[in-house]
Enzyme design. Structure first.
Site, PDB file in Angstrom:
ATOM      1  N   THR A   1       0.845  -1.183   0.000  1.00 38.55           N
ATOM      2  CA  THR A   1       0.000   0.000   0.000  1.00 38.55           C
ATOM      3  C   THR A   1       0.888   1.242   0.000  1.00 38.55           C
ATOM      4  OG1 THR A   1      -1.717   1.155   1.235  1.00 38.55           O
ATOM      5  CG2 THR A   1      -0.188  -0.144   2.535  1.00 38.55           C
TER       6      THR A   1
ATOM      7  N   GLU B   1      -4.751  -2.587   4.491  1.00 36.71           N
ATOM      8  CA  GLU B   1      -4.389  -3.016   5.846  1.00 36.71           C
ATOM      9  C   GLU B   1      -5.523  -3.763   6.548  1.00 36.71           C
ATOM     10  OE1 GLU B   1      -3.686  -0.158   4.460  1.00 36.71           O
ATOM     11  OE2 GLU B   1      -1.897   0.769   5.281  1.00 36.71           O
TER      12      GLU B   1
ATOM     13  N   LYS C   1      -6.335  10.159  -4.097  1.00 35.09           N
ATOM     14  CA  LYS C   1      -6.834   8.884  -4.625  1.00 35.09           C
ATOM     15  C   LYS C   1      -7.618   9.142  -5.900  1.00 35.09           C
ATOM     16  CE  LYS C   1      -7.880   4.413  -2.979  1.00 35.09           C
ATOM     17  NZ  LYS C   1      -8.540   3.568  -2.011  1.00 35.09           N
TER      18      LYS C   1
ATOM     19  N   TRP D   1      -3.599   5.396  -5.683  1.00 33.94           N
ATOM     20  CA  TRP D   1      -2.984   6.451  -4.870  1.00 33.94           C
ATOM     21  C   TRP D   1      -1.910   7.207  -5.635  1.00 33.94           C
ATOM     22  CZ3 TRP D   1      -5.406   7.853  -0.741  1.00 33.94           C
ATOM     23  CH2 TRP D   1      -6.070   6.935   0.068  1.00 33.94           C
TER      24      TRP D   1
END
Ligand code: ADP
Length: 536
Positions: free
Chosen positions: A181, A327, A436, A441
């Site tokens: 991420t 996550e 975003k 991202w």
């Protein structure tokens, strides 16, 4: 006294066996690069996933080794989702939308040994492979063209297995998959999932008060399988034998609509950008598509505008919003009215659907402000913090990432929200300095640093501004050095070899000074306020 219950390990291989035994004839449909449809079923899926597991072991893959995928959504990626895990290895889904250097970093940091790649993505692989430790490349021949020399054809690789093979020993906490991420600053961070986390996530996901997927559904995941486990859909679908429809590389609403229609899809999921495009097509030509009367959408990854929910409701299509992160496996909250709210007006229902919803079972959620945990009164705001069996407690091989976790072990999400007394989370802001755009991202900090590397630029601040199609786009606010000139095109050209094309700002403002905080940092709140109504 002790419980008399058996202690059974929760492992995903149970789902694979179940799919092959109970649902062998349920279809798995994939759209190929030439738009033809490839048809398979759970019998084939079960057989081929196991062949892949055996072949990986024969190729020297050992428990815990990383096997990467560089793939679109289709049958072979689904096979890899289970085959890699069944071998005891860890499935590492690489995000094909990142810049080659970023993918190289991620593949190298994860120590990927083998990569399974779509033939149409080989040119991308070759842009970064030399910077990784990848030893072997297995190519899925989606186009049917011969696989170039030096690579292994996926079908030939499967043929190295005998089929006479059994699963290795597994523990429910063993690592099974990983996904990186984007960080606000610094490098991407790896999240590592376990059998247990994904089994529990699947069980909650299919609950009627979760996403509510059943074996009677037909599901089309638009969300890429390289994004947060495709929101867990592949695992959950195999568990209950849901017919899968994979879009391959064709994600445009013009391509999705005929597929939704012809395969009788009842659930589809993806980021708002996809659906914002689709609603325009549906509005233009309402009766054209004979979509399944039960079709509904699960939308997340960015805030879902109420207008989008209302727009689909006009076509009889329900929208459920989900919130989560890489996550969090990723599903943590879901937005559906509760059984304690039976008398909502239509407006109240829509307003509720436009929130991020309530937290799922087994996950705890709190909002924390400067003065501690905030009440759920719909007004007080704080950072969302979560804790639960499918929430990551650390990052892979990144000891300095403690700031993402609280002293008592909760994940700090970087999302800021209020929670209503009924428990509905309403995200109001984000502390992460990220943008975003269309579900991907972009790091403001990376862009700022790169732009400030241009000889004519004195200062640059990059902020996220709302965009009707992409949810957000980066806007760069630039101060030039005195006596120097460069225009937006010049700066865009300067960034071309440093970022993926879609990550380069298309909005530029040249100003005399950037507002600053008392400590001299860019005052991004002021910039966001100034440019929030920008017309695109
Ligand atoms: P994913 O691949 O699921 O989008 P990421 O880890 O890339 O996961 O992004 C997670 C972040 O996306 C969240 O922390 C939040 O900022 C944003 N996000 C996800 N879902 C929503 C939502 N429904 N509303 C607002 N923001 C969301």
């Amino acid at each position: 006294m002790q419980s008399t219950m058996m202690h059974v390990k929760l492992t995903l291989t149970h789902f694979l066996e179940r799919a092959g035994t109970l649902f062998p004839d349920v279809e798995i449909v994939s759209r190929m690069p030439d738009k033809s449809l490839h048809r398979s079923n759970y019998r084939e899926f079960h057989k081929r996933a196991r062949l892949l597991a055996e072949a990986l072991q024969k190729a020297g893959i050992r428990k815990g080794d990383r096997v990467a995928t560089l793939m679109w959504n289709h049958y072979a990626h689904y096979e890899a989702y289970f085959g890699v895990i069944a071998s005891g290895a860890v499935l590492h889904t690489l995000n094909i939308r990142l810049a080659p250097d970023e993918i190289a970093y991620i593949a190298d940091h994860a120590e990927d040994r083998i990569v399974i790649v779509d033939d149409i993505l080989l040119p991308l692989l070759e842009q970064f492979r030399a910077k990784t430790r990848i030893e072997r490349v297995i190519v899925v021949p989606l186009t049917g063209k011969p696989v170039p020399e030096g690579y292994t054809n996926y079908e030939d690789f499967l043929a190295t297995a005998s089929g006479d093979w059994d699963y290795p020993e597994m523990e429910e906490d063993d690592p099974i998959a990983m996904c990186y991420t984007s960080g606000t600053t610094g490098r991407p961070k790896g999240v590592v999932y376990s059998h247990r986390s994904q089994v529990l996530h699947s069980l909650v996901q299919v609950m009627p008060d979760g996403i509510g997927i059943s074996g009677h559904d037909v599901i089309l995941p638009v969300v890429p399988m390289f994004h947060a486990n495709a929101w867990g859909v592949p695992y959950a679908a195999a568990m209950i034998g849901t017919k899968m429809v994979f879009p391959g590389p064709h994600l445009h609403p013009d391509d999705l609509l005929p597929l939704l229609e012809s395969e009788g899809v009842t659930i589809s999921c993806g980021v708002p950008t996809i659906w914002l495009g689709m609603i325009q097509i549906l509005d233009r030509d309402p009766g054209r598509w004979k979509l399944h009367p039960k079709l509904r959408l699960t939308v997340g990854g960015s805030a879902v505008p109420e207008s989008l929910i209302r727009g689909f409701a006009r076509h009889g299509i329900d929208v459920n919003q989900g919130w989560g992160m890489t996550e969090t496996s990723p599903l943590a909250t879901i937005s559906r009215p509760l059984q304690t709210q039976p008398d909502l007006t239509e407006d109240e229902r829509f307003a509720l659907q436009a929130t991020q919803g309530y937290v799922l079972p087994l996950v705890d959620l709190r909002i924390v402000g400067d003065d501690g945990v905030q009440p759920w009164d719909g007004k007080a705001v704080g950072e969302i913090q979560v804790h639960g069996p499918w929430i990551t407690g650390s990052y892979h091989d990144l000891p300095q990432s403690e700031s993402s976790f609280t002293a008592d072990g909760w994940l700090r999400t970087g999302d800021v929200a209020a929670v209503t007394p009924e428990g509905f989370v309403k995200i109001t802001d984000r502390t992460k300095d990220l943008i975003k755009s269309g579900g991907e991202w972009i790091s403001s900090v990376d862009l700022e640093n790169a732009i400030m590397g241009h000889p004519a630029v004195a200062e640059a601040a990059v902020i996220a501004v709302p965009h009707p199609k992409w949810a957000e786009r980066p806007l760069a606010v630039v101060v030039l050095k005195s006596g120097r000139t460069v225009d937006a095109e010049g700066l865009r050209a300067f960034l071309v070899d440093k970022f993926a094309k879609w990550a380069i700002p298309d909005a530029w403002e040249f100003v005399d000074a950037i507002p600053r905080t008392s400590t001299g940092k860019f005052l991004k709140t002021a910039l966001r306020e100034r440019y929030k109504d920008r017309q695109w």
